[in-house]
Design a protein around this motif. Structure first.
Motif, PDB file in Angstrom:
ATOM      1  N   ARG A  41       0.871  -0.829  -0.007  1.00  0.00           N
ATOM      2  CA  ARG A  41       0.151   0.419  -0.100  1.00  0.00           C
ATOM      3  C   ARG A  41       0.923   1.075   0.060  1.00  0.00           C
ATOM      4  O   ARG A  41       1.705   1.426   0.577  1.00  0.00           O
ATOM      5  CB  ARG A  41      -1.007  -0.055   1.167  1.00  0.00           C
ATOM      6  CG  ARG A  41      -2.553  -0.469   1.182  1.00  0.00           C
ATOM      7  CD  ARG A  41      -2.208  -1.225   2.668  1.00  0.00           C
ATOM      8  NE  ARG A  41      -3.374  -2.362   2.343  1.00  0.00           N
ATOM      9  CZ  ARG A  41      -5.113  -2.476   2.147  1.00  0.00           C
ATOM     10  NH1 ARG A  41      -5.138  -1.622   2.234  1.00  0.00           N
ATOM     11  NH2 ARG A  41      -5.053  -3.249   2.188  1.00  0.00           N
ATOM     12  N   TYR A  57      -3.244  10.767  -1.855  1.00  0.00           N
ATOM     13  CA  TYR A  57      -3.687   9.789  -2.883  1.00  0.00           C
ATOM     14  C   TYR A  57      -3.123   8.045  -2.278  1.00  0.00           C
ATOM     15  O   TYR A  57      -1.257   7.985  -2.744  1.00  0.00           O
ATOM     16  CB  TYR A  57      -3.175   9.102  -3.962  1.00  0.00           C
ATOM     17  CG  TYR A  57      -4.065  10.039  -5.652  1.00  0.00           C
ATOM     18  CD1 TYR A  57      -5.206  10.752  -5.201  1.00  0.00           C
ATOM     19  CD2 TYR A  57      -2.927  11.757  -5.775  1.00  0.00           C
ATOM     20  CE1 TYR A  57      -5.386  12.391  -6.057  1.00  0.00           C
ATOM     21  CE2 TYR A  57      -3.652  12.471  -6.510  1.00  0.00           C
ATOM     22  CZ  TYR A  57      -4.879  12.902  -6.086  1.00  0.00           C
ATOM     23  OH  TYR A  57      -5.286  13.498  -6.597  1.00  0.00           O
ATOM     24  N   TYR A  59      -2.747   4.217  -2.610  1.00  0.00           N
ATOM     25  CA  TYR A  59      -2.791   2.628  -3.782  1.00  0.00           C
ATOM     26  C   TYR A  59      -2.664   2.210  -3.226  1.00  0.00           C
ATOM     27  O   TYR A  59      -1.437   1.459  -2.536  1.00  0.00           O
ATOM     28  CB  TYR A  59      -1.671   3.125  -4.969  1.00  0.00           C
ATOM     29  CG  TYR A  59      -2.697   4.699  -5.881  1.00  0.00           C
ATOM     30  CD1 TYR A  59      -3.741   4.196  -6.329  1.00  0.00           C
ATOM     31  CD2 TYR A  59      -1.835   5.462  -5.897  1.00  0.00           C
ATOM     32  CE1 TYR A  59      -3.808   5.145  -7.360  1.00  0.00           C
ATOM     33  CE2 TYR A  59      -2.626   6.439  -6.527  1.00  0.00           C
ATOM     34  CZ  TYR A  59      -2.869   6.220  -7.359  1.00  0.00           C
ATOM     35  OH  TYR A  59      -3.481   7.473  -7.852  1.00  0.00           O
ATOM     36  N   LEU A  64      -5.752  -1.432  -7.236  1.00  0.00           N
ATOM     37  CA  LEU A  64      -4.580  -0.767  -7.846  1.00  0.00           C
ATOM     38  C   LEU A  64      -5.577   0.379  -7.858  1.00  0.00           C
ATOM     39  O   LEU A  64      -5.414   1.125  -9.262  1.00  0.00           O
ATOM     40  CB  LEU A  64      -4.287  -0.876  -9.155  1.00  0.00           C
ATOM     41  CG  LEU A  64      -2.678  -1.600  -9.581  1.00  0.00           C
ATOM     42  CD1 LEU A  64      -2.569  -2.935 -10.911  1.00  0.00           C
ATOM     43  CD2 LEU A  64      -1.747  -1.413  -9.380  1.00  0.00           C
ATOM     44  N   THR A  65      -6.701   0.555  -7.189  1.00  0.00           N
ATOM     45  CA  THR A  65      -6.818   1.838  -7.203  1.00  0.00           C
ATOM     46  C   THR A  65      -7.155   3.092  -6.598  1.00  0.00           C
ATOM     47  O   THR A  65      -6.330   1.952  -5.222  1.00  0.00           O
ATOM     48  CB  THR A  65      -8.805   1.325  -7.497  1.00  0.00           C
ATOM     49  OG1 THR A  65      -9.241   0.840  -6.338  1.00  0.00           O
ATOM     50  CG2 THR A  65      -9.063   0.955  -8.782  1.00  0.00           C
ATOM     51  N   SER A  66      -7.485   4.263  -6.334  1.00  0.00           N
ATOM     52  CA  SER A  66      -7.622   5.038  -5.707  1.00  0.00           C
ATOM     53  C   SER A  66      -8.277   4.972  -4.618  1.00  0.00           C
ATOM     54  O   SER A  66      -9.503   4.127  -4.493  1.00  0.00           O
ATOM     55  CB  SER A  66      -7.431   6.406  -6.096  1.00  0.00           C
ATOM     56  OG  SER A  66      -7.708   7.359  -4.634  1.00  0.00           O
ATOM     57  N   ASP A  88      -1.219   8.104 -11.222  1.00  0.00           N
ATOM     58  CA  ASP A  88      -2.057   6.779 -11.576  1.00  0.00           C
ATOM     59  C   ASP A  88      -0.719   6.376 -11.988  1.00  0.00           C
ATOM     60  O   ASP A  88      -0.994   4.507 -12.455  1.00  0.00           O
ATOM     61  CB  ASP A  88      -3.273   7.365 -12.272  1.00  0.00           C
ATOM     62  CG  ASP A  88      -4.705   7.463 -11.329  1.00  0.00           C
ATOM     63  OD1 ASP A  88      -4.452   7.149 -10.341  1.00  0.00           O
ATOM     64  OD2 ASP A  88      -5.114   7.961 -11.674  1.00  0.00           O
ATOM     65  N   LYS A  91       1.881   4.354 -10.213  1.00  0.00           N
ATOM     66  CA  LYS A  91       1.446   3.422  -9.590  1.00  0.00           C
ATOM     67  C   LYS A  91       1.829   1.851 -10.614  1.00  0.00           C
ATOM     68  O   LYS A  91       1.918   1.000  -9.700  1.00  0.00           O
ATOM     69  CB  LYS A  91       0.760   4.066  -8.484  1.00  0.00           C
ATOM     70  CG  LYS A  91      -1.015   4.098  -9.169  1.00  0.00           C
ATOM     71  CD  LYS A  91      -2.106   2.598  -9.078  1.00  0.00           C
ATOM     72  CE  LYS A  91      -2.868   2.898  -9.683  1.00  0.00           C
ATOM     73  NZ  LYS A  91      -3.963   3.677 -10.558  1.00  0.00           N
ATOM     74  N   THR A  92       0.332   2.492 -11.606  1.00  0.00           N
ATOM     75  CA  THR A  92       0.762   0.685 -12.078  1.00  0.00           C
ATOM     76  C   THR A  92       1.516   0.261 -12.305  1.00  0.00           C
ATOM     77  O   THR A  92       2.036  -1.274 -12.274  1.00  0.00           O
ATOM     78  CB  THR A  92      -0.383   1.198 -13.141  1.00  0.00           C
ATOM     79  OG1 THR A  92      -1.313   1.944 -12.816  1.00  0.00           O
ATOM     80  CG2 THR A  92      -1.276   0.052 -14.113  1.00  0.00           C
TER      81      THR A  92
END
Ligand SMILES: *[C@@H]1O[C@H](CO)[C@@H](O)[C@H](O)[C@H]1NC(C)=O
Ligand SMILES: *[C@@H]1O[C@H](CO)[C@@H](O)[C@H](O)[C@H]1NC(C)=O
Length: 596
Positions: A41, A57, A59, A64-66, A88, A91-92
């Motif tokens: 996390r 934010y 993650y 993998l979503t906010s 975004d 983080k992916t």
């Protein structure tokens, strides 16, 4: 127990990738040899510039979503939207690249760190800061793309990432670099780690203009393919996609007030960029720190306009064509025609305000390969004598550039418009050189700013063979190799080790804005784009970002460049790019053993 674990950490052999992993090479970087693990996390704490908000934010790897409701995009400016979108994506990449760098480690060595919950140093927080107010991204001046990136311990068990950029583009580059510092272990859990603790990077580009020119008119590229190209450009810290959008072969660009232009000029109705597509491409690129420069090439390379407006085009599809144009179909604007002038005014009135609204600051009006021999069949010229052609060309090109300037854009023109034809252009016009390295010098001698990237070094289409059908008369001359005009293929070394600044005096260096590699599309389309462009364009990206020489002025050795480029190639492959190979695994596993 503690002692035992410490021992394990100490004996983990650090791999040769410890030399560096960020591509293009940062200006200054210091990498350590300690391992830190990315928490499942991770929290991004963001400060958006002096006047902006701050935001956190969170993650989680599994979703993998906010975790929190994202703020409405409409409330954010470009800079905030850009930073959020970059976070975004990053983080992916951090969790999904899953890059196991086996090929950069000798066989049989124990190079892979092992995760141990009790002793691991974990990274839970990435703090991201934009320090300055965002400049106007559409202005004709370089924006500050610098950033710093550190990863350091805050105590024995935790490390923290800090990224600071003056502008949102700097922040974006910092996030891009961050995403390149992590690997996955090969356990089922695919633990994510960086072996470089402590990390300290201070980075900024050598050149403000770092681009690729894509010809989407000889072959059509679907919008999604252009978008994925934009993604990969941004991972390479390129900042420009020049779209050569119209050609003699097709006119795939929708113009609202002239629907028949694309309806008749495109290859098919399914190969047209709609107004929405163009907006989409411009805003997609802006979020990735890429500016789009649209080119409508003129007065040459305009034959496709004749499908809807034959009266504007001289010498359309003359056959045999050799001697009257660079390739079929011939056809160029009539140079001194009120109807042509009116057409261009209407075209610009329709198109340029829309591009302006998309944040664009540059517009490329082409100007390559105007064929003065064809001008004898243009009744508004009626001669191929340069004493008659040049004044008419001068009037035409200056009128076009004035309209572009009046619409708030900086015009760009191909080198012929100042070098082959001695036209006098507005000093604000940027010249794109493509013929050889000496063109760059000639352009700066005339006081214009210049973009380099000549066909002998930076054309990605060369060396794949002669594409025209060879007649029986020419057969023996071209057989058996059927090589093309710019053969051989420019491999990454030809692209990397090329002195674009050869002969440029110190006091003119500031006029060299940077360069572009070129992807012309006689034999390329979206199906094979990736392998043609990558990783060769990455070589250009490093030249443009970090230059190809070290501090002592020597070319960087291939022992230092090859593994880094190969690693970047693996990174791109991990993200779905069908990139070509730099070299086989054995040579990467055994650095130094594949020298010649
Ligand atoms: C100009 O046109 C004439 C007549 O077509 C031709 O003979 C001559 O070679 C041309 N000159 C150039 C420089 O192309
Ligand atoms: C630049 O071009 C000239 C002439 O074509 C050539 O002799 C020279 O080697 C080139 N320099 C580089 C660095 O490519």
């Amino acid at each position: 127990m503690v002692r035992f674990n410490l021992l394990i950490i100490a004996t983990v052999a650090i791999s040769p990738i410890a030399t560096a992993s960020v591509w293009p090479l940062p200006k200054e970087q210091s990498l350590g040899t300690q391992v830190a693990w990315l928490d499942s996390r991770v929290k991004f704490k963001v400060n958006y510039g002096p006047a902006g908000n701050s935001h956190t934010y969170k993650y989680a790897r599994d979703t993998l979503t906010s975790r929190i409701t994202r703020r409405k995009t409409s409330k954010k400016g470009l800079a905030e939207t850009r930073i959020d979108a970059a976070i975004d994506r990053v983080k992916t990449f951090l969790y999904n690249d899953n890059l196991v760098p086996w090929m950069f480690n000798r066989k049989g060595t124990d190079w892979q760190p092992r995760y141990d919950k009790k002793t691991a140093i974990t990274i839970k927080t990435v703090s991201v800061t934009q320090t300055d107010a965002e400049p106007d991204n559409s202005k004709d001046e370089p924006i500050d793309e610098s950033y710093t990136l550190t990863i350091d311990k805050i105590n024995d068990r935790e490390a923290k990432v800090e990224i600071v950029g003056k502008t949102s583009v700097g922040v974006l580059h910092g996030l891009t670099s961050l995403s390149q510092l992590f690997y996955a272990d090969d356990t089922p859990k695919k633990n994510i780690y960086t072996p470089y603790l402590p990390v300290s990077i201070e980075d900024s580009p050598r050149f403000p203009h770092r681009g690729l020119n894509l010809d989407v008119a000889r072959s059509f590229y679907p919008v999604n393919k252009i978008k994925s190209l934009i993604d990969v450009l941004s991972w390479n810290k390129m900042n420009t996609l020049h779209i050569h959008i119209t050609e003699s072969q097709s006119w795939p660009l929708e113009i609202k007030s002239m629907p028949d232009l694309a309806a008749k000029g495109a290859y098919t109705k399914d190969q047209i960029y709609s107004i929405r597509d163009i907006n989409d491409i411009y805003s997609y690129a802006a979020l990735r720190g890429i500016k789009i420069i649209m080119e409508i090439d003129m007065p040459g390379h305009t034959a496709s306009i004749a499908y809807s407006r034959p009266e504007l085009i001289a010498n359309f599809n003359r056959q045999p064509w050799v001697g009257y144009c660079a390739q079929p179909p011939c056809g160029q604007f009539k140079l001194d025609s009120p109807a042509v002038d009116k057409f261009i005014e209407d075209l610009f009135d329709d198109l340029l305000p829309r591009l302006k609204a998309s944040g664009a600051g540059y517009f490329h009006a082409g100007g390559d390969e105007y064929n003065s021999n064809s001008a004898q069949f243009d009744e508004t010229v009626g001669s191929n004598e340069s004493s008659i052609v040049v004044p008419k060309l001068n009037r035409f090109v200056n009128k076009v550039h004035q309209e572009i300037l009046d619409a708030g854009f900086t015009p760009i023109a191909w080198e012929e418009m100042v070098l082959e034809y001695p036209l006098t252009l507005d000093p604000r016009v940027i010249i794109q050189a493509w013929i050889d390295n000496e063109s760059v010098k000639k352009v700066v001698d005339k006081g214009h700013r210049v973009i380099f990237g000549n066909y002998k070094n930076w054309y990605l289409d060369c060396g794949f063979g002669f594409w025209l059908d060879v007649t029986p008369q020419n057969f023996n001359q071209l057989a058996p190799a059927f090589t093309d005009y710019c053969s051989p293929m420019k491999n990454w070394k030809a692209i990397y080790y090329y002195d674009a600044l050869d002969g440029i005096p110190e006091d003119k260096l500031h006029l060299v804005l940077g360069g572009e590699v070129h992807m012309w599309s006689e034999q390329v389309d979206g199906q094979i784009l990736d392998a043609r462009v990558w990783p060769r364009a990455s070589a250009a990206a490093e030249v443009l970002w970090s230059w190809n020489r070290d501090e002592s002025g020597e070319y960087r050795t291939q022992l230092s460049v090859t593994p880094r480029l190969a690693l970047m190639r693996e990174r791109m492959v991990a993200r779905g790019v069908q990139a070509s190979l730099v070299t086989q695994g054995w040579c990467l596993q055994n650095p130094g053993d594949c020298q010649y």
